[in-house]
Design an enzyme around this catalytic site. Structure first.
Site, PDB file in Angstrom:
ATOM      1  N   ASP A   1       0.145  -5.574  12.982  1.00 41.36           N
ATOM      2  CA  ASP A   1       1.257  -6.330  12.393  1.00 41.36           C
ATOM      3  C   ASP A   1       1.070  -7.824  12.654  1.00 41.36           C
ATOM      4  O   ASP A   1       1.305  -8.659  11.786  1.00 41.36           O
ATOM      5  CB  ASP A   1       2.600  -5.913  13.020  1.00 41.36           C
ATOM      6  CG  ASP A   1       3.053  -4.556  12.509  1.00 41.36           C
ATOM      7  OD1 ASP A   1       2.441  -4.051  11.555  1.00 41.36           O
ATOM      8  OD2 ASP A   1       4.029  -4.025  13.075  1.00 41.36           O
TER       9      ASP A   1
ATOM     10  N   LYS B   1      -3.279   5.362   2.872  1.00 36.51           N
ATOM     11  CA  LYS B   1      -4.269   4.365   3.302  1.00 36.51           C
ATOM     12  C   LYS B   1      -4.770   4.822   4.662  1.00 36.51           C
ATOM     13  O   LYS B   1      -4.070   4.723   5.673  1.00 36.51           O
ATOM     14  CB  LYS B   1      -3.637   2.975   3.394  1.00 36.51           C
ATOM     15  CG  LYS B   1      -4.658   1.897   3.723  1.00 36.51           C
ATOM     16  CD  LYS B   1      -4.032   0.523   3.610  1.00 36.51           C
ATOM     17  CE  LYS B   1      -5.048  -0.596   3.782  1.00 36.51           C
ATOM     18  NZ  LYS B   1      -5.873  -0.515   4.982  1.00 36.51           N
TER      19      LYS B   1
ATOM     20  N   LYS C   1      -2.569   2.552  -6.872  1.00 39.83           N
ATOM     21  CA  LYS C   1      -3.652   2.154  -7.778  1.00 39.83           C
ATOM     22  C   LYS C   1      -3.251   2.423  -9.228  1.00 39.83           C
ATOM     23  O   LYS C   1      -2.655   3.465  -9.512  1.00 39.83           O
ATOM     24  CB  LYS C   1      -4.918   2.974  -7.465  1.00 39.83           C
ATOM     25  CG  LYS C   1      -5.451   2.768  -6.066  1.00 39.83           C
ATOM     26  CD  LYS C   1      -6.621   3.699  -5.748  1.00 39.83           C
ATOM     27  CE  LYS C   1      -7.171   3.358  -4.374  1.00 39.83           C
ATOM     28  NZ  LYS C   1      -8.184   4.313  -3.916  1.00 39.83           N
TER      29      LYS C   1
ATOM     30  N   CYS D   1       3.865  12.457  48.489  1.00 38.40           N
ATOM     31  CA  CYS D   1       4.714  12.833  47.356  1.00 38.40           C
ATOM     32  C   CYS D   1       5.910  11.886  47.294  1.00 38.40           C
ATOM     33  O   CYS D   1       6.646  11.758  48.269  1.00 38.40           O
ATOM     34  CB  CYS D   1       5.199  14.275  47.508  1.00 38.40           C
ATOM     35  SG  CYS D   1       6.475  14.680  46.297  1.00 38.40           S
TER      36      CYS D   1
END
Ligand code: IVH
Length: 683
Positions: free
Chosen positions: A39, A118, A288, A406
């Site tokens: 972007d 695309k 297209k 932990c």
């Protein structure tokens, strides 16, 4: 999505933008890495183009505008026909005006469109003679590319031999599907190689690589060809599929013939909605003109055809900063790292956390705190950190510290597998949750500390909170260092816990996001465990201070806890129905979160406690103080604001007192406050 490009104010800002774009394009087309997200790159190019059209004489020769691949790459095998790029549009409106422009140029409406995904990979040209694959070439600068024939046999969908002895050049995209990408990263991990950051980066690296000791499969999608003339684009795609090439017709996002732009927009929406489920990445939808006559007449510019355009979709990969790593212990004891990120909007959603898989994966990716990192999010998947942007390092990055014990129960970690695990496994959760439930602000079970909790869990006597209430004297006496007196005391403390008020029993469940304050509000709002259990996200969102997101989390955890809640109810724990406290309910329903309701000496007061309590209040924890405030009709809060009406300031009160003084808020000593609420003190 970025659809406005920031204007460039000066020749030097323009020159900087050109340099940044050239560098980013070079990295992107070389190995798929780039310091910019898609972007941001698109927005940068638009700023550059806008500057050049406003200052035509100042365009720099190395500007990426008007060039295939931003002019960043070249090759030594000339293309038979230039391999062009596509112009982009970023909205339905831009698409309409692009289509109108094309129709003006043709002097007639475009007879038919073809709308297709695309594919987010790399363009290649594959030359066949008499149906046999001769040579595979990258797009390069559009005029000449690199020979990558060596990679052909790893590309699925690109047959070595076509079904007919045709002389043809197929053009299309090579990518890693999601499955291929995950498989590739497993294979690379086995070979000690850095994982691919994302499928595109993996496809770029794989096409180039020559001497890898392992094989990574890729997938080809044909979308064009040099050879067959005069076919409509949709017919050409069918022909290519018949020749044995893979096309997007095999996917849910299959190319679709559309009569007009309304249908085109509809198909774009459909493909965009399918995006998250597609087994490969798409970064847009290509529109297209379908008929050969329309395409021939429209022609092409130096960079892109005039008969096609890419409607870009918001990028799913974004760059942001890795601020820290949290280690969370799951139900089974797995210790999972989670990235804390500088918030970044990806496809309309703000992402603040992302998974980091496991410690070995962090090491393989070479991540550091402070790094700029690629983050990926698609659909409902949990966002994940892909890779650091190495070029963006400043030297101030810090190594990620791995836990040595932990983080939940403090015991040792089993690091023999890729995924680290608390050696207690599921018991880690049980010990931690029993300890939490027994805490002073929850059920306040004296005599149930760390050692006892571990003993009870390890002896198999307690796996969850409800089990505590089934313990017998005989069972307790089987434990080491448990005498008769200790056993009786512990049983008495557990018996007393049964009658703890609802807010404390609820708090003891340890539901995420429901600490002491929230538990008091929830208890006051619903009045009983049965009502809480029946609450859905919508009714939980009615509680003061619970947003819709938290309401969803609490509702989901409550649903998970249903069997435990049933057992607790059967054991008589938390079943007493408490009349909803007028105060908290009033605050919740008024929606202002402001002050309490009627009744009690603190009615209408918003109270904050600070410093250490003395006198009659000396033994009360902060939670008990807050409970007292609410019993007396007030609303407790932890920070001083202009809504605060009363501050109880004990010894060593600091900044809260100063702030209250500044705001002119009434301040009482603990003793004065104790007198005010005397009648509620022992409740
Ligand atoms: S048509 C002259 N169709 O997108 C024809 N390109 O950003 C130009 N791409 O270079 C290409 N999916 O690498 C076309 N269905 C598709 C495509 C597609 C992906 C790529 C291709 C192109 C780039 C332009």
């Amino acid at each position: 999505m970025i659809d406005t490009a920031a204007p460039l104010a000066s020749p030097s800002a323009y020159a900087d933008a050109v340099a940044t774009a050239v560098q980013a394009a070079a990295a992107y087309y070389a190995d798929g890495s780039t310091p910019l997200g898609d972007d941001e790159y698109d927005a940068l190019l638009r700023s550059i183009a806008a500057y050049e059209s406003a200052h035509p004489g100042q365009a720099l020769p190395d500007s990426p505008t008007g060039k295939v691949a931003g002019g960043a790459v070249t090759g030594d095998v000339p293309h038979s026909v230039p391999m062009l790029s596509l112009d982009n549009v970023f909205s339905a409106e831009e698409l309409e005006s692009w289509a109108a422009g094309l129709e003006r140029r043709l002097g007639r409406p475009v007879a038919a469109w073809c709308v297709e995904p695309k594919l987010d990979g790399l363009a290649i040209a594959a030359r066949y003679r008499a149906g046999r694959l001769q040579q595979v070439i990258t797009r390069g600068d559009g005029l000449a590319g690199e020979d990558i024939t060596h990679a052909a046999d790893a590309i699925l969908g690109l047959p070595a031999e076509l079904t007919e002895p045709a002389d043809i050049e197929l053009r299309g995209e090579v990518l890693l599907t999601q499955d291929q990408f995950e498989h590739a990263n497993r294979v690379r991990a086995d070979h000690g190689a850095t994982p691919f950051a994302n499928p595109r980066n993996g496809a770029a690296g794989t096409l180039r690589a020559k001497d890898r000791p392992y094989r990574i499969e890729l997938t080809f999608f044909a979308y064009d060809a040099i050879g067959p003339e005069d076919l409509a684009h949709s017919a050409l795609l069918e022909h290519l599929a018949a020749l044995g090439a893979n096309t997007a017709a095999t996917t849910a996002a299959r190319p679709q013939h559309c009569a007009g732009t309304t249908e085109v927009q509809q198909r774009i929406e459909e493909i965009a909605a399918l995006r998250a489920e597609l087994p490969f990445g798409i970064d847009g939808v290509v529109v297209k003109a379908d008929l050969a006559a329309d395409r021939a007449e429209a022609g092409s510019g130096s960079r892109a055809p005039r008969w096609a355009v890419a409607r870009k979709l918001a990028a799913q990969h974004k760059v942001t900063r890795l601020l820290g790593v949290e280690w969370n212990v799951g139900r089974t004891g797995i210790i999972a790292p989670r990235a804390v990120l500088e918030p970044v909007v990806i496809d309309g959603v703000t992402v603040t956390f992302a998974t980091l898989h496991n410690p070995a994966d962090i090491e393989r990716r070479g991540l550091m705190i402070g790094d700029q990192v690629f983050v990926y999010r698609a659909g409902d998947v949990i966002p994940r950190v892909e890779a650091p942007v190495l070029d963006a390092r400043t030297g101030a990055e810090q190594p990620i510290a791995f836990p040595e014990a932990c983080p939940r129960c403090g015991d040792a970690i089993d690091t023999t597998e890729q995924r680290w695990r608390c050696i207690r496994g599921r018991n880690c959760q049980a010990v931690a949750s029993v300890l939490y439930a027994a805490g002073r602000d929850q059920l306040d079970i004296e005599g149930l500390g760390g050692t006892r909790a571990v003993q009870l869990v390890e002896a198999g006597l307690v796996a969850d909170l409800a089990d505590l209430f089934t313990l017998t004297r005989e069972q307790l006496l089987t434990l080491e260092r448990m005498g008769e007196t200790s056993a009786d005391n512990l049983l008495a403390a557990i018996a007393a816990a049964r009658t703890q008020p609802l807010n404390r029993v609820f708090c003891a469940l340890g539901i995420r996001g429901t600490g002491r304050t929230m538990s008091r509000r929830i208890a006051a709002h619903f009045g009983g465990m049965a009502a809480i259990r029946a609450a859905d996200a919508e009714s939980l969102a009615g509680v003061d201070g619970i947003g819709t997101e938290k309401a969803r989390v609490v509702a989901a955890e409550l649903a998970d806890l249903a069997p435990l809640l049933d057992r607790l109810a059967a054991l008589g724990v938390g079943t007493a129905v408490t009349a909803p406290a007028a105060t908290a309910t009033a605050a919740g329903e008024s929606g202002t979160g402001d002050t309490g309701g009627d009744g009690g000496p603190l009615a209408g007061e918003a109270v904050v406690v600070t410093g250490s309590m003395t006198g009659a209040l000396a033994d009360l924890s902060r939670n008990q103080m807050n409970e007292l405030i609410e019993r007396a009709g007030g609303k407790a809060s932890s920070s001083v604001s202009k809504r605060t009406t009363l501050l109880v300031a004990g010894e060593k009160a600091g900044s809260k007192r100063a702030k209250a003084e500044e705001l002119g808020i009434r301040i009482l000593t603990p003793e004065e406050f104790a007198t005010l609420v005397a009648s509620h003190l022992s409740a």
